[in-house]
Design a protein around this motif. Structure first.
Motif, short mmCIF file in Angstrom:
data_model
loop_
_atom_site.label_atom_id
_atom_site.label_comp_id
_atom_site.label_asym_id
_atom_site.label_seq_id
_atom_site.Cartn_x
_atom_site.Cartn_y
_atom_site.Cartn_z
N SER A 47 2.82 38.80 -137.68
CA SER A 47 2.08 38.68 -136.43
C SER A 47 2.05 40.01 -135.70
CB SER A 47 2.71 37.61 -135.54
OG SER A 47 3.95 38.06 -135.03
N GLN A 48 0.99 40.22 -134.92
CA GLN A 48 0.88 41.46 -134.14
C GLN A 48 1.98 41.52 -133.08
OE1 GLN A 48 -3.14 41.13 -132.75
NE2 GLN A 48 -3.96 42.22 -134.51
N GLU A 49 2.40 40.37 -132.59
CA GLU A 49 3.47 40.34 -131.60
C GLU A 49 4.76 40.90 -132.19
OE1 GLU A 49 5.51 37.18 -128.44
OE2 GLU A 49 4.19 36.46 -130.03
N LEU A 50 5.05 40.50 -133.41
CA LEU A 50 6.26 41.00 -134.06
C LEU A 50 6.14 42.49 -134.36
CD1 LEU A 50 9.01 40.26 -135.19
CD2 LEU A 50 7.92 39.68 -137.37
N THR A 51 4.95 42.92 -134.73
CA THR A 51 4.72 44.36 -134.97
C THR A 51 4.94 45.16 -133.69
OG1 THR A 51 3.08 43.81 -136.67
CG2 THR A 51 3.07 46.06 -135.83
N TRP A 52 4.50 44.61 -132.56
CA TRP A 52 4.70 45.28 -131.28
C TRP A 52 6.19 45.40 -130.97
CZ3 TRP A 52 2.86 48.28 -127.65
CH2 TRP A 52 3.45 48.29 -126.36
N GLU A 53 6.95 44.34 -131.24
CA GLU A 53 8.39 44.37 -131.00
C GLU A 53 9.06 45.45 -131.85
OE1 GLU A 53 10.19 42.54 -128.91
OE2 GLU A 53 8.55 41.32 -128.13
N LYS A 54 8.61 45.56 -133.09
CA LYS A 54 9.19 46.58 -133.98
C LYS A 54 8.85 47.98 -133.49
CE LYS A 54 9.38 43.91 -138.28
NZ LYS A 54 8.90 43.83 -139.68
N ALA A 55 7.63 48.14 -132.96
CA ALA A 55 7.22 49.44 -132.45
C ALA A 55 8.10 49.86 -131.28
CB ALA A 55 5.76 49.41 -132.03
N LEU A 56 8.42 48.93 -130.40
CA LEU A 56 9.27 49.24 -129.26
C LEU A 56 10.70 49.52 -129.71
CD1 LEU A 56 6.85 48.30 -127.56
CD2 LEU A 56 8.46 47.21 -126.00
N LEU A 57 11.17 48.79 -130.69
CA LEU A 57 12.52 49.04 -131.20
C LEU A 57 12.63 50.43 -131.82
CD1 LEU A 57 13.44 45.60 -132.84
CD2 LEU A 57 14.59 46.70 -130.90
N SER A 58 11.53 50.88 -132.46
CA SER A 58 11.55 52.19 -133.10
C SER A 58 11.64 53.33 -132.09
CB SER A 58 10.30 52.38 -133.96
OG SER A 58 9.14 52.50 -133.15
N LEU A 59 11.30 53.04 -130.82
CA LEU A 59 11.37 54.06 -129.78
C LEU A 59 12.79 54.27 -129.26
CD1 LEU A 59 8.19 53.19 -127.67
CD2 LEU A 59 8.44 54.97 -129.41
N ASN A 60 13.69 53.35 -129.64
CA ASN A 60 15.10 53.44 -129.21
C ASN A 60 15.23 53.51 -127.69
OD1 ASN A 60 16.18 53.50 -131.89
ND2 ASN A 60 15.55 55.65 -132.04
N ILE A 61 14.50 52.63 -127.01
CA ILE A 61 14.54 52.59 -125.56
C ILE A 61 15.88 51.98 -125.12
CG2 ILE A 61 13.43 51.66 -123.49
CD1 ILE A 61 10.85 51.51 -125.09
N PRO A 62 16.63 52.67 -124.27
CA PRO A 62 17.93 52.14 -123.84
C PRO A 62 17.78 50.77 -123.16
CG PRO A 62 17.70 54.44 -123.22
CD PRO A 62 16.35 54.01 -123.71
N GLY A 63 18.60 49.83 -123.60
CA GLY A 63 18.61 48.50 -122.98
C GLY A 63 17.54 47.56 -123.46
N PHE A 64 16.62 48.01 -124.31
CA PHE A 64 15.56 47.12 -124.78
C PHE A 64 16.06 46.25 -125.92
CE2 PHE A 64 12.15 46.08 -127.76
CZ PHE A 64 11.29 45.40 -126.91
N SER A 65 15.73 44.96 -125.86
CA SER A 65 16.05 44.04 -126.94
C SER A 65 14.80 43.24 -127.27
CB SER A 65 17.19 43.10 -126.54
OG SER A 65 16.83 42.35 -125.38
N PRO A 66 14.61 42.85 -128.52
CA PRO A 66 13.39 42.13 -128.92
C PRO A 66 13.31 40.75 -128.29
CG PRO A 66 14.97 42.17 -130.72
CD PRO A 66 15.51 43.08 -129.66
#
Length: 339
Positions: A41-60
């Motif tokens: 799903s595109q939603e899951l792809t978006w979550e992976k994209a944000l995880l790849s940015l290593n944003i502090p405190g972000f969780s899927p």
């Protein structure tokens, strides 16, 4: 070669017997085709994209709901993120700021829990030129998905006026959509014409032109809320006539032209009901009174000037005999007999 053929046949036989090979949980391989023939799903792809940015405190946010249907434009968000990374570099700090604000927008239109806080205006001297227009566009979208259309419209209009803003074209498109949701279809239709006349907005010409069908559909979610004027009904009727008169083979995009022609014929039919729904009159087009329906008024105005519309009205008028006559035989008070 013989051994390889044997192994392939054996493997195929195993797949046919079981949709999933039993293996330890951590390395289980799904061999069946994804649900509904779709991939990740595109939603899951978006979550992976944000995880790849290593944003502090972000969780899927996505867990087991990756196959749910959503109205969020994750594909557009992913495309914008790729452009930002391409323009500013993959190590740019701005991509994190934009992604977190965009996630706030997407959280509103999706079914997942969210804190209901609006996008945050970026601060700092090292921000790229696009930062303000991006923020205003995201804020407009946040309001739009919350169905607060007035503030959404104001923010989209601000971005549309910013020459050079990366989201300017889509802001103009969203102005048109928001006007539609505000039950201002005449203004939205005029906005379509303005966009199509503006070469600087060419990237949205295709989706904008198609939105005429959405605005004037009498079977969509919006149609129950809309109040179109007789002038708009006639303008759209004449536009539909221009569409069906075009030969798709003589256009630059035959496939799209054929689809537009098919959609136009469907909407033309909606202009010719079997009778006037308010008065139940089967010959309303011959009466001296003006029908209440804007579409009927459009037909009355155009039919004397366009033979095709006159013919279509006459053809549809006979439907009352084909469909309702047997019922009227058992209903002496039916308006049909009065006609």
């Amino acid at each position: 070669m013989l051994v390889l053929t044997f192994l392939v046949c054996t493997f195929s036989s195993l797949v046919a017997q079981s949709a999933e090979i039993e293996r330890p949980r951590l390395i289980s391989e799904q061999l069946s085709v994804a649900y509904n023939g779709k991939g990740e799903s595109q939603e899951l792809t978006w979550e992976k994209a944000l995880l790849s940015l290593n944003i502090p405190g972000f969780s899927p946010h996505v867990e087991s709901n990756q196959w749910s249907v959503t109205a969020c434009n994750y594909d557009t968000a992913l495309a914008t993120l790729r452009k930002i990374r391409s323009q500013l570099g993959e190590t740019s700090a701005y991509q994190e700021i934009w992604a977190l604000n965009q996630d706030k927008v997407l959280s509103v239109c999706s079914s997942r829990p969210h804190d209901d806080s609006p996008p945050i205006r970026p601060q700092g001297r090292s921000l790229p030129r696009r930062a303000l227009s991006d923020y205003l566009y995201q804020l407009g979208s946040w309001y739009f998905y919350k169905r607060q259309y007035e503030p959404a419209l104001a923010n989209y209009q601000r971005v549309e006026k910013m020459i050079g803003a990366p989201q300017r074209a889509y802001a103009a498109y969203m102005v048109m959509r928001t006007l539609t949701y505000l039950d201002r279809p005449d203004e939205a239709y005029r906005k379509i014409e303005q966009i199509l006349a503006d070469r600087s907005l060419a990237e949205i010409h295709s989706i904008t032109g198609n939105y005429r069908f959405v605005i004037m559909s009498n079977s969509s979610y919006l149609s129950a809320r809309q109040h179109i004027s007789p002038e708009l009904a006639e303008k759209h009727l004449r536009w539909l006539l221009s569409i069906i008169s075009v030969n798709p083979e003589n256009t630059t995009n035959p496939q799209q032209a054929a689809k537009d022609s098919s959609d136009a014929m469907m909407q033309l039919n909606s202009y010719f009901p079997e009778y006037d729904y308010d008065s139940h009159a089967i010959d309303w087009w011959l009466e001296n009174t003006t029908p209440d329906s804007p579409r009927m008024q459009a037909v009355m105005s155009v039919a004397p000037k366009v033979d095709l519309i006159d013919w279509m009205q006459a053809k549809w008028a006979y439907n009352i005999f084909a469909i309702d006559w047997i019922w009227t035989l058992h209903d002496g008070q039916n308006p049909y007999w009065e006609q």
